[in-house]
Motif scaffolding. Structure first.
Motif, short mmCIF file in Angstrom:
data_model
loop_
_atom_site.label_atom_id
_atom_site.label_comp_id
_atom_site.label_asym_id
_atom_site.label_seq_id
_atom_site.Cartn_x
_atom_site.Cartn_y
_atom_site.Cartn_z
N MET A 36 21.84 -85.00 -24.01
CA MET A 36 22.61 -86.24 -23.86
C MET A 36 22.35 -86.76 -22.45
O MET A 36 22.53 -86.04 -21.48
CB MET A 36 24.08 -85.91 -24.07
N ILE A 37 21.93 -88.01 -22.33
CA ILE A 37 21.64 -88.62 -21.03
C ILE A 37 22.69 -89.69 -20.77
O ILE A 37 22.81 -90.63 -21.56
CB ILE A 37 20.22 -89.22 -21.00
N VAL A 38 23.46 -89.53 -19.68
CA VAL A 38 24.55 -90.45 -19.37
C VAL A 38 24.44 -90.96 -17.94
O VAL A 38 23.66 -90.45 -17.14
CB VAL A 38 25.93 -89.78 -19.57
N ASP A 39 25.27 -91.96 -17.63
CA ASP A 39 25.30 -92.55 -16.29
C ASP A 39 25.65 -91.52 -15.22
O ASP A 39 26.32 -90.53 -15.50
CB ASP A 39 26.35 -93.66 -16.23
N PRO A 40 25.26 -91.77 -13.97
CA PRO A 40 25.56 -90.82 -12.90
C PRO A 40 27.02 -90.84 -12.47
O PRO A 40 27.43 -90.02 -11.68
CB PRO A 40 24.65 -91.29 -11.76
#
Length: 111
Positions: free
Chosen positions: A63-67
């Motif tokens: 899962m790739i999410v905002d920093p």
């Protein structure tokens, strides 16, 4: 922000909190009071189906999410595509330009 994360799929993430159980031990648990709504990109990593009785189906995704997502650890929970997922590896922060920095989190579907 990448197009995948901006237009990605919706998910709910439960942060972790530290509390004291009935024995007086400090434990880390998902905070059931307020899940966070995020948009994320999901990349299938591996999966296995149970072909023999006694085996278990395993479905793992990245899962790739905002920093800006904080408070997520190995004890966090994710709800995505109508199913519950566990975080299986510590979230990895990828620093780069403002548009490319992100957290990548490996999640496993709960049986």
């Amino acid at each position: 922000m990448s197009v995948q994360r901006r237009r990605g799929q919706k998910a709910r993430v439960w942060r972790t909190v530290e509390m004291v159980d009935n024995r007086g031990n400090k434990v880390i648990v998902p905070d059931d009071r307020s899940p966070i709504e995020v948009r994320a990109a999901f990349i299938p990593q591996r999966s296995a189906r149970a072909e023999v009785p006694g085996q278990q189906q395993i479905n793992v995704m990245t899962m790739i999410v905002d920093p800006h997502l904080e408070g997520v650890s190995l004890w966090s929970r994710v709800e995505f595509a109508g199913r519950q997922w566990d975080v299986v590896s510590p979230p990895a922060y990828h620093h780069g330009e403002r548009r490319t920095r992100h957290w990548s989190i490996d999640i496993r579907e709960r049986p």
